[in-house]
Motif scaffolding. Sequence first.
Motif, PDB file in Angstrom:
ATOM      1  N   ILE A   6       0.828  -1.204   0.000  1.00 61.95           N
ATOM      2  CA  ILE A   6       0.000   0.000   0.000  1.00 61.95           C
ATOM      3  C   ILE A   6       0.863   1.255   0.000  1.00 61.95           C
ATOM      4  N   GLU A   7       1.938   1.259   0.758  1.00 58.85           N
ATOM      5  CA  GLU A   7       2.788   2.458   0.801  1.00 58.85           C
ATOM      6  C   GLU A   7       3.394   2.757  -0.573  1.00 58.85           C
ATOM      7  N   ALA A   8       3.846   1.730  -1.272  1.00 60.96           N
ATOM      8  CA  ALA A   8       4.399   1.935  -2.618  1.00 60.96           C
ATOM      9  C   ALA A   8       3.318   2.406  -3.584  1.00 60.96           C
ATOM     10  N   LEU A   9       2.104   1.885  -3.429  1.00 60.09           N
ATOM     11  CA  LEU A   9       0.985   2.317  -4.269  1.00 60.09           C
ATOM     12  C   LEU A   9       0.677   3.791  -4.038  1.00 60.09           C
ATOM     13  N   VAL A  10       0.593   4.200  -2.778  1.00 59.84           N
ATOM     14  CA  VAL A  10       0.317   5.606  -2.449  1.00 59.84           C
ATOM     15  C   VAL A  10       1.419   6.491  -3.011  1.00 59.84           C
ATOM     16  N   ARG A  11       2.662   6.086  -2.841  1.00 64.63           N
ATOM     17  CA  ARG A  11       3.797   6.876  -3.338  1.00 64.63           C
ATOM     18  C   ARG A  11       3.730   7.027  -4.868  1.00 64.63           C
ATOM     19  N   SER A  12       3.398   5.953  -5.567  1.00 64.57           N
ATOM     20  CA  SER A  12       3.342   6.023  -7.027  1.00 64.57           C
ATOM     21  C   SER A  12       2.160   6.855  -7.525  1.00 64.57           C
ATOM     22  N   LEU A  13       1.079   6.910  -6.764  1.00 63.82           N
ATOM     23  CA  LEU A  13      -0.070   7.723  -7.149  1.00 63.82           C
ATOM     24  C   LEU A  13       0.122   9.200  -6.832  1.00 63.82           C
ATOM     25  N   VAL A  14       0.777   9.490  -5.720  1.00 60.58           N
ATOM     26  CA  VAL A  14       0.896  10.861  -5.231  1.00 60.58           C
ATOM     27  C   VAL A  14       2.046  11.623  -5.897  1.00 60.58           C
ATOM     28  N   THR A  15       3.164  10.968  -6.138  1.00 59.73           N
ATOM     29  CA  THR A  15       4.362  11.641  -6.638  1.00 59.73           C
ATOM     30  C   THR A  15       4.130  12.470  -7.902  1.00 59.73           C
ATOM     31  N   SER A  37     -10.378  12.013  -2.585  1.00 63.23           N
ATOM     32  CA  SER A  37     -11.394  10.965  -2.610  1.00 63.23           C
ATOM     33  C   SER A  37     -11.029   9.864  -3.604  1.00 63.23           C
ATOM     34  N   ALA A  38     -10.527  10.251  -4.763  1.00 64.19           N
ATOM     35  CA  ALA A  38     -10.117   9.257  -5.764  1.00 64.19           C
ATOM     36  C   ALA A  38      -8.938   8.427  -5.252  1.00 64.19           C
ATOM     37  N   LEU A  39      -7.980   9.072  -4.601  1.00 64.12           N
ATOM     38  CA  LEU A  39      -6.840   8.346  -4.032  1.00 64.12           C
ATOM     39  C   LEU A  39      -7.308   7.339  -2.991  1.00 64.12           C
ATOM     40  N   ARG A  40      -8.233   7.758  -2.133  1.00 66.47           N
ATOM     41  CA  ARG A  40      -8.756   6.858  -1.100  1.00 66.47           C
ATOM     42  C   ARG A  40      -9.498   5.673  -1.717  1.00 66.47           C
ATOM     43  N   THR A  41     -10.227   5.909  -2.788  1.00 58.52           N
ATOM     44  CA  THR A  41     -10.954   4.836  -3.465  1.00 58.52           C
ATOM     45  C   THR A  41      -9.997   3.797  -4.025  1.00 58.52           C
ATOM     46  N   LYS A  56      -7.545  -5.584   7.732  1.00 64.53           N
ATOM     47  CA  LYS A  56      -7.946  -4.303   8.302  1.00 64.53           C
ATOM     48  C   LYS A  56      -8.315  -3.328   7.188  1.00 64.53           C
ATOM     49  N   LYS A  57      -9.148  -2.364   7.539  1.00 67.92           N
ATOM     50  CA  LYS A  57      -9.467  -1.311   6.587  1.00 67.92           C
ATOM     51  C   LYS A  57      -8.279  -0.367   6.474  1.00 67.92           C
ATOM     52  N   VAL A  58      -8.167   0.269   5.329  1.00 68.02           N
ATOM     53  CA  VAL A  58      -7.059   1.185   5.067  1.00 68.02           C
ATOM     54  C   VAL A  58      -7.578   2.612   5.124  1.00 68.02           C
ATOM     55  N   ARG A  59      -6.888   3.453   5.870  1.00 65.89           N
ATOM     56  CA  ARG A  59      -7.220   4.872   5.951  1.00 65.89           C
ATOM     57  C   ARG A  59      -6.068   5.663   5.352  1.00 65.89           C
ATOM     58  N   LEU A  60      -6.369   6.569   4.452  1.00 67.15           N
ATOM     59  CA  LEU A  60      -5.376   7.453   3.864  1.00 67.15           C
ATOM     60  C   LEU A  60      -5.646   8.855   4.379  1.00 67.15           C
ATOM     61  N   LEU A  61      -4.711   9.403   5.137  1.00 69.34           N
ATOM     62  CA  LEU A  61      -4.863  10.722   5.737  1.00 69.34           C
ATOM     63  C   LEU A  61      -3.824  11.664   5.140  1.00 69.34           C
ATOM     64  N   ILE A  62      -4.261  12.860   4.781  1.00 68.61           N
ATOM     65  CA  ILE A  62      -3.370  13.872   4.230  1.00 68.61           C
ATOM     66  C   ILE A  62      -3.141  14.914   5.312  1.00 68.61           C
ATOM     67  N   ASN A  63      -1.893  15.104   5.698  1.00 67.70           N
ATOM     68  CA  ASN A  63      -1.559  16.048   6.750  1.00 67.70           C
ATOM     69  C   ASN A  63      -1.640  17.463   6.181  1.00 67.70           C
ATOM     70  N   ASP A  64      -2.654  18.205   6.619  1.00 62.90           N
ATOM     71  CA  ASP A  64      -2.854  19.581   6.186  1.00 62.90           C
ATOM     72  C   ASP A  64      -2.117  20.484   7.170  1.00 62.90           C
ATOM     73  N   HIS A  65      -1.066  21.123   6.704  1.00 65.27           N
ATOM     74  CA  HIS A  65      -0.202  21.920   7.571  1.00 65.27           C
ATOM     75  C   HIS A  65      -0.854  23.209   8.059  1.00 65.27           C
ATOM     76  N   ARG A  66      -2.035  23.536   7.555  1.00 67.68           N
ATOM     77  CA  ARG A  66      -2.691  24.769   7.961  1.00 67.68           C
ATOM     78  C   ARG A  66      -3.361  24.638   9.320  1.00 67.68           C
ATOM     79  N   HIS A  67      -3.603  23.430   9.793  1.00 69.65           N
ATOM     80  CA  HIS A  67      -4.329  23.244  11.052  1.00 69.65           C
ATOM     81  C   HIS A  67      -3.453  22.607  12.086  1.00 69.65           C
TER      82      HIS A  67
END
Length: 86
Positions: A6-15, A58-62, A75-86
């Motif tokens: 999952i981590e490699a998948l997230v990295r390849s989608l986000v980069t 939302s698309a990334l989470r899907t 287990k279910k997978v949760r993808l959280l984006i750290n928003d530095h504004r809060h």
Amino acid sequence: MTETNIEALVRSLVTPLLKHPDDLTIHQTTDDRFDRYVVDVHPSDVGRLIGRQGHVASALRTVVEGARPRRSNSKKVRLLINDHRH
């Protein structure tokens, strides 16, 4: 069947979405119900990752949720984006 990294998948989608891909970090935490992946990016890239009205996030989470194994004990997978504004 092979299990998806999952981590490699997230990295390849986000980069490709980022202007500062070197600042991307992904932290995994686990509890009894969820595998959480917290994505940290450069503060100027947060909006690019979330998208208008959250559509990109939302698309990334899907995609990430669809890649998890469908075993009864997985287990279910949760993808959280750290928003530095809060």
